[in-house]
Scaffold this motif. Structure first.
Motif, PDB file in Angstrom:
ATOM      1  N   PHE A 632       0.844  -1.289   0.097  1.00 51.14           N
ATOM      2  CA  PHE A 632      -0.591  -0.197  -0.104  1.00 51.14           C
ATOM      3  C   PHE A 632       0.753   1.527  -0.184  1.00 51.14           C
ATOM      4  CE2 PHE A 632      -3.853  -3.136   0.828  1.00 51.14           C
ATOM      5  CZ  PHE A 632      -4.902  -1.768   1.330  1.00 51.14           C
ATOM      6  N   ALA A 633       1.609   1.246   0.849  1.00 52.38           N
ATOM      7  CA  ALA A 633       1.962   2.895   1.212  1.00 52.38           C
ATOM      8  C   ALA A 633       3.441   2.390   0.373  1.00 52.38           C
ATOM      9  CB  ALA A 633       3.205   3.136   2.875  1.00 52.38           C
ATOM     10  N   GLY A 634       4.181   3.816   0.080  1.00 51.74           N
ATOM     11  CA  GLY A 634       5.339   4.120  -0.604  1.00 51.74           C
ATOM     12  C   GLY A 634       6.810   4.221  -0.195  1.00 51.74           C
ATOM     13  N   TYR A 635       8.234   3.735   0.061  1.00 51.31           N
ATOM     14  CA  TYR A 635       9.051   3.330   0.315  1.00 51.31           C
ATOM     15  C   TYR A 635       9.380   4.422   1.807  1.00 51.31           C
ATOM     16  CZ  TYR A 635      13.993   3.152   1.092  1.00 51.31           C
ATOM     17  OH  TYR A 635      15.610   2.814   1.441  1.00 51.31           O
ATOM     18  N   ALA A 636      10.072   3.944   2.022  1.00 50.07           N
ATOM     19  CA  ALA A 636      10.276   4.580   3.874  1.00 50.07           C
ATOM     20  C   ALA A 636       8.640   4.943   4.553  1.00 50.07           C
ATOM     21  CB  ALA A 636      11.149   5.472   3.475  1.00 50.07           C
ATOM     22  N   LYS A 637       7.511   4.632   3.907  1.00 48.38           N
ATOM     23  CA  LYS A 637       5.936   5.489   4.882  1.00 48.38           C
ATOM     24  C   LYS A 637       5.281   3.462   4.800  1.00 48.38           C
ATOM     25  CE  LYS A 637       6.785   9.748   3.490  1.00 48.38           C
ATOM     26  NZ  LYS A 637       7.549  10.591   4.630  1.00 48.38           N
ATOM     27  N   ASN A 638       4.500   4.080   5.384  1.00 50.19           N
ATOM     28  CA  ASN A 638       3.601   2.673   6.301  1.00 50.19           C
ATOM     29  C   ASN A 638       2.293   3.333   6.285  1.00 50.19           C
ATOM     30  OD1 ASN A 638       5.169   4.100   8.520  1.00 50.19           O
ATOM     31  ND2 ASN A 638       2.710   4.037   9.296  1.00 50.19           N
ATOM     32  N   LEU A 639       1.087   1.866   6.606  1.00 51.65           N
ATOM     33  CA  LEU A 639      -0.064   2.057   7.170  1.00 51.65           C
ATOM     34  C   LEU A 639      -0.549   3.379   8.110  1.00 51.65           C
ATOM     35  CD1 LEU A 639      -1.274  -1.417   6.248  1.00 51.65           C
ATOM     36  CD2 LEU A 639      -1.999   0.854   5.207  1.00 51.65           C
ATOM     37  N   LEU A 640      -1.438   3.398   7.990  1.00 55.51           N
ATOM     38  CA  LEU A 640      -1.477   4.539   9.148  1.00 55.51           C
ATOM     39  C   LEU A 640      -2.622   2.961  10.425  1.00 55.51           C
ATOM     40  CD1 LEU A 640      -2.923   7.775   8.306  1.00 55.51           C
ATOM     41  CD2 LEU A 640      -0.777   7.397   8.742  1.00 55.51           C
ATOM     42  N   ASP A 641      -2.502   3.703  11.966  1.00 59.30           N
ATOM     43  CA  ASP A 641      -2.647   2.153  13.016  1.00 59.30           C
ATOM     44  C   ASP A 641      -4.451   2.085  12.738  1.00 59.30           C
ATOM     45  OD1 ASP A 641      -0.094   1.459  13.886  1.00 59.30           O
ATOM     46  OD2 ASP A 641      -0.609   2.933  15.606  1.00 59.30           O
ATOM     47  N   ARG A 642      -4.843   1.300  12.568  1.00 59.98           N
ATOM     48  CA  ARG A 642      -6.784   0.929  12.707  1.00 59.98           C
ATOM     49  C   ARG A 642      -7.149   1.636  11.130  1.00 59.98           C
ATOM     50  NH1 ARG A 642      -4.531   1.553  17.124  1.00 59.98           N
ATOM     51  NH2 ARG A 642      -4.783   3.784  16.773  1.00 59.98           N
ATOM     52  N   GLN A 643      -6.723   2.149  10.524  1.00 62.03           N
ATOM     53  CA  GLN A 643      -6.813   2.905   9.414  1.00 62.03           C
ATOM     54  C   GLN A 643      -7.225   1.939   7.762  1.00 62.03           C
ATOM     55  OE1 GLN A 643      -8.617   5.040   9.875  1.00 62.03           O
ATOM     56  NE2 GLN A 643      -8.062   4.536  11.810  1.00 62.03           N
ATOM     57  N   MET A 644      -7.045   0.596   8.259  1.00 60.63           N
ATOM     58  CA  MET A 644      -8.037  -0.037   7.194  1.00 60.63           C
ATOM     59  C   MET A 644      -8.952  -1.134   6.677  1.00 60.63           C
ATOM     60  SD  MET A 644      -5.736  -3.769   5.546  1.00 60.63           S
ATOM     61  CE  MET A 644      -5.547  -5.029   6.705  1.00 60.63           C
ATOM     62  N   ALA A 645      -9.656  -0.793   5.736  1.00 56.57           N
ATOM     63  CA  ALA A 645     -11.422  -1.165   5.926  1.00 56.57           C
ATOM     64  C   ALA A 645     -11.199  -2.519   4.486  1.00 56.57           C
ATOM     65  CB  ALA A 645     -11.957  -0.012   5.504  1.00 56.57           C
ATOM     66  N   VAL A 646     -11.988  -2.955   4.510  1.00 56.69           N
ATOM     67  CA  VAL A 646     -12.466  -3.929   3.704  1.00 56.69           C
ATOM     68  C   VAL A 646     -14.226  -3.944   3.540  1.00 56.69           C
ATOM     69  CG1 VAL A 646     -12.734  -6.430   3.251  1.00 56.69           C
ATOM     70  CG2 VAL A 646     -11.641  -5.661   4.918  1.00 56.69           C
ATOM     71  N   SER A 647     -14.795  -3.370   1.646  1.00 56.52           N
ATOM     72  CA  SER A 647     -15.218  -3.564   1.065  1.00 56.52           C
ATOM     73  C   SER A 647     -16.198  -4.473   1.669  1.00 56.52           C
ATOM     74  CB  SER A 647     -15.473  -3.135  -0.099  1.00 56.52           C
ATOM     75  OG  SER A 647     -15.420  -4.604  -0.564  1.00 56.52           O
ATOM     76  N   GLY A 648     -17.449  -3.806   2.155  1.00 62.17           N
ATOM     77  CA  GLY A 648     -19.003  -5.154   2.387  1.00 62.17           C
ATOM     78  C   GLY A 648     -19.104  -6.283   1.542  1.00 62.17           C
ATOM     79  N   ASP A 649     -18.721  -5.879   0.537  1.00 65.88           N
ATOM     80  CA  ASP A 649     -18.800  -7.436  -0.415  1.00 65.88           C
ATOM     81  C   ASP A 649     -17.787  -8.243  -0.476  1.00 65.88           C
ATOM     82  OD1 ASP A 649     -17.005  -5.806  -2.048  1.00 65.88           O
ATOM     83  OD2 ASP A 649     -18.209  -5.806  -3.948  1.00 65.88           O
ATOM     84  N   GLY A 650     -16.324  -7.772   0.403  1.00 63.22           N
ATOM     85  CA  GLY A 650     -15.183  -8.420   0.748  1.00 63.22           C
ATOM     86  C   GLY A 650     -14.416  -8.249  -0.430  1.00 63.22           C
ATOM     87  N   LEU A 651     -14.324  -7.507  -1.551  1.00 69.97           N
ATOM     88  CA  LEU A 651     -13.639  -7.513  -2.865  1.00 69.97           C
ATOM     89  C   LEU A 651     -12.835  -6.353  -3.251  1.00 69.97           C
ATOM     90  CD1 LEU A 651     -16.570  -8.686  -4.994  1.00 69.97           C
ATOM     91  CD2 LEU A 651     -15.554  -9.842  -3.703  1.00 69.97           C
TER      92      LEU A 651
END
Length: 669
Positions: A632-651
């Motif tokens: 997801f993130a670029g070089y030397a960067k990262n996902l924010l804590d608890r800030q990932m989500a899945v669409s309702g259909d799971g796709l």
């Protein structure tokens, strides 16, 4: 009281047999080398068991048994060994292991309930030809003398008691009583008494000693509709006491039918689709299949089998690049059975299938995914919320005028409303997602910060907003219901709203909690939230390290699996939903897990704060197998804590990074 221990089948004796056989007499012989008519079949070493014991603790008694005349067992198909304890000095557990053709080691276990003092007597040992001991071998039965000196422990642990399940229960008038509860009593080195002040509670025993348990049963036959409270008081002989409060809610005799989920997301695209969904229907009357389901749209059909409801969509007639809606209504031929909520269904029909990751250069700090629509809601802590379609990656709306400093968000399980905290005003903003308009603001009872979390749940089909600052609100009108024991950490809940799980954030070691939830309309709305098990620090993967720096927690819709993301160990973890014990680590992964989510199809997504890792999100099957990874993130960067989500259909998978980016990733079926 005579205690006859379960017979042990000792077929190993037969290897030493050479010939002969015959029945045994019933006069006990001493376990020695004496020969003659009453010569013992076995010699015990030592011949008398002398052992010092500690009160409240079960100790192991080890001794050797030698077969004196192997030929006495010739021709026998089996040998059954019984240890008869007339006074209860032993637990009903015995282990026998073979050392040679005539030598055996025996382990017995003393009862922790033995009182301080000297206990002397004899154990009777029988060697029998059958499991009923109708016939014995020569030299059986035998006496094994014992002398136990039971001493008080040097330092007694704290006296206590705990229940195996929550002692806050509910039932319908005239219905089945709640299941019995086992209460474990931690009374090492003490005797204790147990009483209750409630006539509708029954304790299996009122006295005991040491570490043991008692059973609590509910006797509600004489109770009317209402809320009843009682107390179980357990007192030790050294003056300590424990009180366990019990609450039983008797609801009016009105049966309900509820779907396992209140909202369903379906999708149709050229390359992949999700057009069916099976839900479980809970009929509280106990009459399997005593319900019907109907759809208000021709493109959505319903089919039932037992207590399963399958929804199937035919998108042929639906417009492309649009969301279509349907409502499924549950009903029963029995007029006394009600269905408090319908099932909301939304279907996205797209003209294209997303093929690659879309990265949008926008700085956002909070994200929430719609459970039925292909939409996500994001904000940066300001006064507005942006709305994106995950299949087109286009911003479709901006909701403005919501508050001064927005915080955590949650969405109704059926997709009706979006709730967002306004930290500056210590309030909660309510947005109607059908009209994309703010419809209410609730003033909350405590100051709010960036660590305040909210969760929309639906126990018994009634929507409740629970916070991690110990408060709960009725979603229909914002009414404060009660203070709860949920007062820390990130929150997740099962689809039926009957279980809440929490984990504290950024603390070492991490602590997790599990709560049982129940709601009744009594007294204008009664919510019961009770800890399922004591809060626990979970031991992690094979290294045995304690989990630390809690970041995220998730549970499968049916409540069968709980997952956590922690800074250490370097894998997302699966926990038991019953006692929160560690089960396994999800494969893949790297340092440092900070996101975990479960999709509607059961797949699990684990994300990390991995600035230099080749992947920062891994997809796992419902069985825990690793499927693939994404970056997801670029070089030397990262996902924010608890800030990932899945669409309702799971796709579709969506995440916020500190590049800053909004990353939208097509996962597919």
């Amino acid at each position: 009281m005579k205690r006859l221990f379960f017979p042990l089948l000792i077929s190993l004796f037969l290897t030493a047999c050479g010939g002969g056989g015959g029945g045994g007499d019933s006069t006990p012989a001493a376990g020695s080398n004496n020969q003659g008519a009453t010569a013992a079949a076995l010699t015990f070493t030592p011949s008398t068991i002398n052992q010092a014991l500690t009160a409240g603790v079960s100790s192991t008694i080890n001794f050797a048994a030698t077969v004196n005349t192997p030929s006495d067992f010739n021709g026998a198909s089996a040998v059954y060994a019984y240890f008869v304890d007339d006074v209860g000095v032993l637990l009903p557990n015995t282990q026998i292991s073979r050392n040679s053709t005539t030598q055996y080691s025996v382990a017995l276990y003393t009862s922790p309930a033995l009182s301080v003092g000297t206990h002397q007597g004899n154990l009777t040992v029988k060697l029998c030809r059958d499991s009923n001991c109708a016939s014995q071998f020569p030299g059986s039965p035998m006496l094994l003398p014992y002398s136990f000196q039971v001493n008080s422990p040097a330092t007694l642990p704290t006296f206590g008691a705990s229940s195996s399940v929550a002692l806050t229960q509910s039932m319908y008038l005239g219905g089945v009583a709640p299941d019995s509860a086992t209460i474990a009593i931690h009374g090492e080195g003490r005797t204790w008494t147990a009483t209750t002040d409630a006539s509708w509670l029954k304790l299996s025993n009122a006295t005991g000693a040491g570490n043991t348990s008692l059973t609590l049963d509910y006797l509600p036959s004489k109770l009317q509709v209402g809320i009843y409270t009682g107390l179980i008081a357990i007192k030790s002989n050294d003056g300590q006491s424990v009180g366990l409060p019990v609450t039983l809610t008797i609801k009016p005799a009105s049966d309900t039918i509820l779907a396992s989920e209140a909202g369903v997301a379906l999708t149709a695209t050229p390359a992949w689709s999700r057009l069916t969904r099976t839900l479980q229907i809970n009929d509280s009357s106990g009459a399997s299949g005593n319900w019907n389901a109907s759809s208000d749209q021709a493109w959505l059909s319903t089919a039932k089998s037992g207590n399963s409801l399958t929804l199937s969509a035919n998108p042929a007639s639906l417009p492309s690049n649009a969301i279509s809606y349907a409502t499924v209504t549950l009903s029963s031929t029995n007029p006394s059975i009600s269905a408090p909520e319908p099932i909301k269904v939304a279907l996205w029909k797209g003209s294209t299938t997303p093929a690659s990751i879309t990265r949008i250069n926008q700085a956002y700090t909070n994200i929430a995914a719609d459970p039925i629509r292909p939409l996500i809601y994001v904000h940066n802590g300001g006064s507005s919320i942006d709305v994106y379609n995950v299949y087109t990656s286009q911003k479709t709306a901006t909701l403005t005028g919501l508050g001064a400093t927005l915080g955590n968000m949650t969405i109704s399980p059926n997709g009706d409303k979006l709730y967002a905290l306004d930290l500056a005003a210590s309030s909660l903003v309510v947005i109607d997602l059908a009209t994309a308009a703010k419809i209410n603001t609730w003033n909350l009872s405590s100051a709010l910060t960036n660590t305040t979390r909210i969760k929309a749940i639906r126990p018994n089909g009634v929507e409740i907003i629970v916070t991690n600052v110990g408060s709960a609100y009725l979603a229909s009108n914002g009414k404060f219901i009660r203070n709860t024991s949920v007062n820390v950490g990130d929150l997740t809940a099962t689809a039926d709203g009957k279980k809440i799980y929490a984990q504290n954030e950024g603390i070492s070691p991490s602590t997790t909690w599990a709560y049982s939830v129940d709601y009744s309309d009594l007294n204008g709305g009664t919510l019961n939230v009770s800890p399922l098990v004591p809060a626990t620090g979970v031991i992690g993967i094979s290294s045995g390290g304690v989990m630390s720096n809690g970041a995220d927690i998730a549970v499968s819709a049916d409540g069968s699996r709980v997952y956590t993301a922690n800074g250490a160990p370097y894998r997302c973890s699966s926990l038991s939903p019953v006692n929160l014990s560690f089960i396994s680590a999800l494969p893949g992964g790297d340092a440092y897990p900070n996101n975990v989510k479960v999709a509607s199809d059961g797949r699990v997504f684990c994300g990390i704060s991995g600035s230099y890792s080749s992947s920062d999100v891994w997809v796992h099957g419902a069985d825990g197998t690793l499927i693939r990874g994404f970056k997801f993130a670029g070089y030397a960067k990262n996902l924010l804590d608890r800030q990932m989500a899945v669409s309702g259909d799971g796709l579709m998978l969506i995440g916020l990074t500190n590049d800053p980016l909004l990353a939208i990733v097509p996962v597919g079926p």
